[in-house]
Design a protein around this motif. Sequence first.
Motif, PDB file in Angstrom:
ATOM      1  N   LEU A 127      44.053  45.963  66.980  1.00 49.71           N
ATOM      2  CA  LEU A 127      44.262  45.048  65.779  1.00 49.71           C
ATOM      3  C   LEU A 127      43.294  44.591  64.921  1.00 49.71           C
ATOM      4  N   GLY A 128      42.029  44.594  65.663  1.00 47.78           N
ATOM      5  CA  GLY A 128      40.754  44.451  64.880  1.00 47.78           C
ATOM      6  C   GLY A 128      40.554  45.542  63.846  1.00 47.78           C
ATOM      7  N   LEU A 129      40.815  46.845  64.282  1.00 44.80           N
ATOM      8  CA  LEU A 129      40.478  47.980  63.429  1.00 44.80           C
ATOM      9  C   LEU A 129      41.609  47.720  62.302  1.00 44.80           C
ATOM     10  N   PHE A 130      42.872  47.576  62.279  1.00 44.99           N
ATOM     11  CA  PHE A 130      44.022  47.331  61.373  1.00 44.99           C
ATOM     12  C   PHE A 130      43.354  46.309  60.291  1.00 44.99           C
ATOM     13  N   ILE A 131      42.928  45.304  60.828  1.00 44.14           N
ATOM     14  CA  ILE A 131      42.459  44.198  60.243  1.00 44.14           C
ATOM     15  C   ILE A 131      41.098  44.618  59.414  1.00 44.14           C
ATOM     16  N   LEU A 132      40.457  45.262  59.703  1.00 39.86           N
ATOM     17  CA  LEU A 132      39.065  45.610  59.034  1.00 39.86           C
ATOM     18  C   LEU A 132      39.496  46.736  57.910  1.00 39.86           C
ATOM     19  N   VAL A 133      40.505  47.506  58.196  1.00 41.28           N
ATOM     20  CA  VAL A 133      40.860  48.584  57.259  1.00 41.28           C
ATOM     21  C   VAL A 133      41.737  47.916  56.078  1.00 41.28           C
ATOM     22  N   GLY A 134      42.326  46.829  56.520  1.00 45.54           N
ATOM     23  CA  GLY A 134      43.191  46.110  55.304  1.00 45.54           C
ATOM     24  C   GLY A 134      42.139  45.046  54.775  1.00 45.54           C
ATOM     25  N   LEU A 135      41.222  44.916  55.120  1.00 48.26           N
ATOM     26  CA  LEU A 135      40.129  44.072  54.128  1.00 48.26           C
ATOM     27  C   LEU A 135      39.413  45.105  53.434  1.00 48.26           C
ATOM     28  N   LEU A 136      38.835  46.069  53.954  1.00 47.16           N
ATOM     29  CA  LEU A 136      38.234  47.092  53.268  1.00 47.16           C
ATOM     30  C   LEU A 136      39.162  47.417  52.096  1.00 47.16           C
ATOM     31  N   LEU A 137      40.422  47.808  52.406  1.00 48.37           N
ATOM     32  CA  LEU A 137      41.193  48.410  51.178  1.00 48.37           C
ATOM     33  C   LEU A 137      41.405  47.281  50.028  1.00 48.37           C
ATOM     34  N   TRP A 138      41.510  45.769  50.470  1.00 46.30           N
ATOM     35  CA  TRP A 138      41.723  44.825  49.590  1.00 46.30           C
ATOM     36  C   TRP A 138      40.389  44.675  48.806  1.00 46.30           C
ATOM     37  N   SER A 139      39.214  44.852  49.299  1.00 40.89           N
ATOM     38  CA  SER A 139      37.796  45.076  48.675  1.00 40.89           C
ATOM     39  C   SER A 139      37.922  45.871  47.646  1.00 40.89           C
ATOM     40  N   PHE A 140      38.405  47.209  48.116  1.00 39.81           N
ATOM     41  CA  PHE A 140      38.479  48.176  46.968  1.00 39.81           C
ATOM     42  C   PHE A 140      39.128  48.188  45.689  1.00 39.81           C
ATOM     43  N   VAL A 141      40.367  47.680  46.072  1.00 42.34           N
ATOM     44  CA  VAL A 141      41.287  47.105  44.831  1.00 42.34           C
ATOM     45  C   VAL A 141      40.712  45.979  44.078  1.00 42.34           C
ATOM     46  N   ARG A 142      40.032  44.977  44.656  1.00 47.12           N
ATOM     47  CA  ARG A 142      39.510  43.766  43.748  1.00 47.12           C
ATOM     48  C   ARG A 142      38.501  44.376  43.028  1.00 47.12           C
ATOM     49  N   THR A 143      37.551  45.275  43.684  1.00 46.16           N
ATOM     50  CA  THR A 143      36.327  45.852  43.001  1.00 46.16           C
ATOM     51  C   THR A 143      36.868  46.629  41.677  1.00 46.16           C
ATOM     52  N   MET A 144      37.775  47.495  41.857  1.00 42.18           N
ATOM     53  CA  MET A 144      38.287  48.315  41.103  1.00 42.18           C
ATOM     54  C   MET A 144      38.915  47.486  39.701  1.00 42.18           C
ATOM     55  N   ARG A 145      39.687  46.560  40.156  1.00 43.61           N
ATOM     56  CA  ARG A 145      40.204  45.523  38.962  1.00 43.61           C
ATOM     57  C   ARG A 145      39.218  45.075  38.122  1.00 43.61           C
ATOM     58  N   ARG A 146      38.064  44.650  38.811  1.00 43.31           N
ATOM     59  CA  ARG A 146      36.922  44.034  38.258  1.00 43.31           C
ATOM     60  C   ARG A 146      36.319  45.095  37.317  1.00 43.31           C
ATOM     61  N   ALA A 147      36.104  46.382  37.849  1.00 41.54           N
ATOM     62  CA  ALA A 147      35.627  47.234  36.966  1.00 41.54           C
ATOM     63  C   ALA A 147      36.354  47.491  35.605  1.00 41.54           C
ATOM     64  N   GLN A 148      37.578  47.435  35.653  1.00 42.57           N
ATOM     65  CA  GLN A 148      38.498  47.735  34.474  1.00 42.57           C
ATOM     66  C   GLN A 148      38.206  46.786  33.588  1.00 42.57           C
ATOM     67  N   GLN A 149      37.766  45.398  33.753  1.00 39.99           N
ATOM     68  CA  GLN A 149      37.726  44.376  32.863  1.00 39.99           C
ATOM     69  C   GLN A 149      36.449  44.470  32.052  1.00 39.99           C
ATOM     70  N   PRO A 150      36.553  44.125  30.446  1.00 47.32           N
ATOM     71  CA  PRO A 150      35.385  44.285  29.880  1.00 47.32           C
ATOM     72  C   PRO A 150      34.258  43.439  30.237  1.00 47.32           C
ATOM     73  N   TRP A 151      32.877  43.942  29.875  1.00 46.77           N
ATOM     74  CA  TRP A 151      31.901  43.019  30.398  1.00 46.77           C
ATOM     75  C   TRP A 151      31.782  41.828  29.367  1.00 46.77           C
ATOM     76  N   LEU A 152      30.823  40.791  29.508  1.00 47.15           N
ATOM     77  CA  LEU A 152      30.749  39.930  28.458  1.00 47.15           C
ATOM     78  C   LEU A 152      30.104  40.404  27.077  1.00 47.15           C
ATOM     79  N   GLY A 153      30.476  40.036  26.145  1.00 46.31           N
ATOM     80  CA  GLY A 153      29.919  40.258  24.957  1.00 46.31           C
ATOM     81  C   GLY A 153      30.787  41.650  24.476  1.00 46.31           C
TER      82      GLY A 153
END
Length: 69
Positions: A30-56
């Motif tokens: 169960l802990g392994l599934f939770i960790l993998v889920g959090l890791l995937l969520w972090s990758f998706v969040r980082t990918m979405r942030r990287a696609q946004q334009p920077w300030l300026g």
Amino acid sequence: MRIPLEIMMKQGINADGSEPIGWLAGIYTLGLFILVGLLLWSFVRTMRRAQQPWLGERATDPGQTVDQG
């Protein structure tokens, strides 16, 4: 192949020959599934942030030119 009843009672083996998974292994799984889920969520969040334009910066297509005038 049948297991004698005395051995089953002594070792706690189920009649069908299977053994329970156990609490510790279940908690680890169960802990392994939770960790993998959090890791995937972090990758998706980082990918979405990287696609946004920077300030300026303005959001333009790569083929467009920006008027600097």
